[in-house]
Design a protein around this motif. Sequence first.
Motif, PDB file in Angstrom:
ATOM      1  N   ALA A 163      -0.733   9.350  -2.560  1.00  0.00           N
ATOM      2  CA  ALA A 163       0.343   8.931  -1.657  1.00  0.00           C
ATOM      3  C   ALA A 163       0.723   7.480  -1.903  1.00  0.00           C
ATOM      4  CB  ALA A 163      -0.099   9.107  -0.212  1.00  0.00           C
ATOM      5  N   LEU A 181      -4.779  10.460   7.697  1.00  0.00           N
ATOM      6  CA  LEU A 181      -5.770   9.831   6.813  1.00  0.00           C
ATOM      7  C   LEU A 181      -7.023   9.453   7.601  1.00  0.00           C
ATOM      8  CD1 LEU A 181      -6.705   8.470   4.190  1.00  0.00           C
ATOM      9  CD2 LEU A 181      -5.324   6.475   4.816  1.00  0.00           C
ATOM     10  N   TYR A 198      -8.720  10.282  -1.996  1.00  0.00           N
ATOM     11  CA  TYR A 198      -7.388   9.873  -1.536  1.00  0.00           C
ATOM     12  C   TYR A 198      -7.019   8.589  -2.260  1.00  0.00           C
ATOM     13  CZ  TYR A 198      -3.494   8.993   1.703  1.00  0.00           C
ATOM     14  OH  TYR A 198      -2.239   8.783   2.252  1.00  0.00           O
ATOM     15  N   ASP A 254       2.346   3.696  -0.379  1.00  0.00           N
ATOM     16  CA  ASP A 254       1.884   2.864   0.746  1.00  0.00           C
ATOM     17  C   ASP A 254       2.518   3.299   2.065  1.00  0.00           C
ATOM     18  OD1 ASP A 254       3.822   1.446  -1.163  1.00  0.00           O
ATOM     19  OD2 ASP A 254       4.282   0.421   0.708  1.00  0.00           O
ATOM     20  N   PHE A 261      -0.932   7.639   8.289  1.00  0.00           N
ATOM     21  CA  PHE A 261      -2.185   6.976   8.647  1.00  0.00           C
ATOM     22  C   PHE A 261      -3.050   7.803   9.597  1.00  0.00           C
ATOM     23  CE2 PHE A 261      -4.810   3.950  10.977  1.00  0.00           C
ATOM     24  CZ  PHE A 261      -5.523   3.456   9.911  1.00  0.00           C
ATOM     25  N   PHE A 284     -11.682   6.753  -0.829  1.00  0.00           N
ATOM     26  CA  PHE A 284     -10.360   6.140  -0.683  1.00  0.00           C
ATOM     27  C   PHE A 284     -10.197   5.034  -1.713  1.00  0.00           C
ATOM     28  CE2 PHE A 284      -7.488   2.902   0.960  1.00  0.00           C
ATOM     29  CZ  PHE A 284      -6.376   3.670   1.271  1.00  0.00           C
ATOM     30  N   HIS A 329      -7.484   2.256  -3.249  1.00  0.00           N
ATOM     31  CA  HIS A 329      -6.217   1.543  -3.032  1.00  0.00           C
ATOM     32  C   HIS A 329      -5.809   0.905  -4.364  1.00  0.00           C
ATOM     33  CE1 HIS A 329      -4.158  -2.119  -0.934  1.00  0.00           C
ATOM     34  NE2 HIS A 329      -3.277  -1.230  -1.321  1.00  0.00           N
ATOM     35  N   CYS A 377       7.080  10.582  -1.550  1.00  0.00           N
ATOM     36  CA  CYS A 377       6.841   9.262  -2.140  1.00  0.00           C
ATOM     37  C   CYS A 377       7.543   9.258  -3.494  1.00  0.00           C
ATOM     38  CB  CYS A 377       5.344   8.985  -2.315  1.00  0.00           C
ATOM     39  SG  CYS A 377       4.484  10.142  -3.393  1.00  0.00           S
ATOM     40  N   ALA A 383      -3.380  13.709   3.707  1.00  0.00           N
ATOM     41  CA  ALA A 383      -4.814  13.889   3.953  1.00  0.00           C
ATOM     42  C   ALA A 383      -5.094  15.236   4.618  1.00  0.00           C
ATOM     43  CB  ALA A 383      -5.349  12.753   4.814  1.00  0.00           C
ATOM     44  N   THR A 433       0.667   6.178   3.419  1.00  0.00           N
ATOM     45  CA  THR A 433      -0.739   5.878   3.700  1.00  0.00           C
ATOM     46  C   THR A 433      -0.876   4.893   4.860  1.00  0.00           C
ATOM     47  OG1 THR A 433      -1.275   6.217   1.368  1.00  0.00           O
ATOM     48  CG2 THR A 433      -2.879   4.989   2.688  1.00  0.00           C
ATOM     49  N   CYS A 451      -4.124   5.723  -2.774  1.00  0.00           N
ATOM     50  CA  CYS A 451      -2.855   5.158  -2.340  1.00  0.00           C
ATOM     51  C   CYS A 451      -2.362   4.285  -3.480  1.00  0.00           C
ATOM     52  CB  CYS A 451      -3.040   4.327  -1.075  1.00  0.00           C
ATOM     53  SG  CYS A 451      -1.594   3.331  -0.695  1.00  0.00           S
ATOM     54  N   ASP A 474      -0.008   1.628  -4.315  1.00  0.00           N
ATOM     55  CA  ASP A 474       0.677   0.695  -3.424  1.00  0.00           C
ATOM     56  C   ASP A 474       1.699  -0.118  -4.213  1.00  0.00           C
ATOM     57  OD1 ASP A 474       1.406  -1.122  -1.525  1.00  0.00           O
ATOM     58  OD2 ASP A 474      -0.572  -2.053  -1.296  1.00  0.00           O
TER      59      ASP A 474
END
Lengths: 296, 382
Positions: free
Chosen positions: A100, A113, A125, A102, A110, A204, A206, A49, A76, A105, A127, A129
């Motif tokens: 990570a 995860l 975790y 997007d 996915f 998680f 985001h 990433c 993950a 993730t 993400c 984005d």
Amino acid sequence: MIEPTYTIEESEELVHPGHLACQGCGATIAMRYVLKALGKKTVVVIPACCWSIIVGLFPSSCLDVPLIHTAFETAAAAATGARAALDVQGQEDVNVLAWAGDGGTFDIGFQALSGAAERNENIIYCCYDNEAYMNTGIQRSSATPVGAWTTTTPQGGLEDRPKKDIVRIMAAHNVPYTATANVAFPDDLYQKIKKAASYKGMKFIHILSPCPTGWRIPSSESIEVARLATLSNVFPLYEVINGSKWRVTYIPQKKVPVEKYLEAQARFRLMGEEEKKRIQKNVDEYWKELLKRAKR
Amino acid sequence: MKKVLMGNFAASHGVRLSRAQVISAYPITPQTHVVEELSAMVARGDLNAKFIKVESEHSALACCIAASVMGARAFTATSSHGLLLMHELLHWAAGGRLPIVMVAVNRAIAPGWNIWNEQTDTLSQRDTGWIQLYCASNQEILDTVIQAFKLAESVKIPVMVIYDAFILSHTYEPVDIPDQKVVDKFLPPINNPEALKVGEARAFGSVTNPDFHMEFRLKLHDTYERAMEKFSEIDAEYAKLTGRNYGIVEPYQCSDAELIMVTAGSLAGPTRMVVDGLRAKGIKAGRVKLKMFRPFPVEALKEALKPAKKILVLDRNLSPGTGGIFAQELRVALKEDKRPVWGFVAGLGGRDITPELIESMFFDALGAEVPVSNTIFKGVRL
């Protein structure tokens, strides 16, 4: 526009100068706040990433914590392995942070995860984005919003699929803690990371992280544009406890039209008026539904 | 203690005795018993390890990699498609110099679906940087797993312990299970000074630009070559403690042999039987069992093959368009050599390789000055 509430405690900087991020990079700001919240007893796992580069080239690292680089689709799973090793070594109190983008993730990572969430691995975790494959030069991911130009969606608006609702998907795994956050709201982000660390099991987060290069905005506008995302309800801030208890953590006092958020970014330039109206409608409906869920 | 064990359970006992700390695996026939038994061992408290039931082989190895980076002794087991799914991470593990041990049970690759024995799965991973050790009996499986941890941890290169589907994996044989004390003496707890430590600002796997990448690979290459010597030392030390060792290659009746067949895995048994039969008929036959395939033991093979006038290779694998992989490697190793090499491919997808079929290979070589072609398929209808 919003009342700043300074809740971030004075703590050691764990992201040091000399990193390789572009100017105005949201992902770098995000890491700084997240590590401030987690502290030095943290192990970071980073798949392919932007951050694989940002952190620095061998033999340098801008992070003041141990870091495991891992394959694109394995954040993950690798975090699971680091957790297991720490646990067998009696280091249960150490945070394991999977970090990570997007793409890593929503798309390629996915499966791993979902597996880690289903097993309720004791990891955090995050993400970050930035809504496309920015590291490879702005290609569409399943986190790219409707109407956004990318190098693989040169017609922008033709890409008429809603963004994958990753938080609802993760909340549906009934993990202890799921939340959204935004680098323009650092106190909210910081508190959520603190809260996440207090739960045992899968967490998680985001985090909306603007990418001036890919969003086609001046780097000085990065935070302003990210703020508009939440003020317009395009990216609401909320959390979900145990997959069932929803809470909106920030309610904009004065509604900002979605148009204002879209027009601040050249990546939405190809979008027509009809599309903008449709997006406003979708955003309003989602927000209404979110408030309803939060009330239950 | 002697027990009658199937090959897969022999592997599980090897892992238990090695005190693996992190085990991560995904079920695939014919490997599944290895991890079923390990999860039972962990559940019973016979093994103090974290057993992580991941959602794919890819994640299984990713998990072992990170556990190993953090300094834990990590193990996984797989076969065929599972191994191929791990391919990307095989490179990560070896390139990262991580002492992970894996059991890989040789099974054919689809299409069509075929769960039976073939070695193409592991042999097609030959360039990943893993050490490969092939086993010919259930006892050898157990012993090799224990040796593999010691080897991996002393050279910092991951090791694959390999054996044949069903012929060994599901077949019961008497196996001597060494005492835990004996194994503990041979294999002390893992201590990897390069492992990441909490509080230290170090990174594993950072971006390496052209200024550094090549030196990392050169170091891996150099150490890889030394792994052969290291294995011989470990094998000798193991022999002192248990009375058993296997060697990098195992020659049988080779000292005066005019025809020598090279093979690996469970084919070591029937080929030895055929050699005995041929010897009874006055034919000077011999057999070399290849235990270590990576690194490729060129000198040991050359030495074992010295007396031979004709060399035969029995491959239960295929590199389409090239032929048997062992034959291909051997031809490269013997490139200065004028002796003819018969490359036989047989038993793909679990087809039986009977003693009669093996014998016919020797007679092919006996009846001609040179092979009719580079690759000769045996026991095939077309």
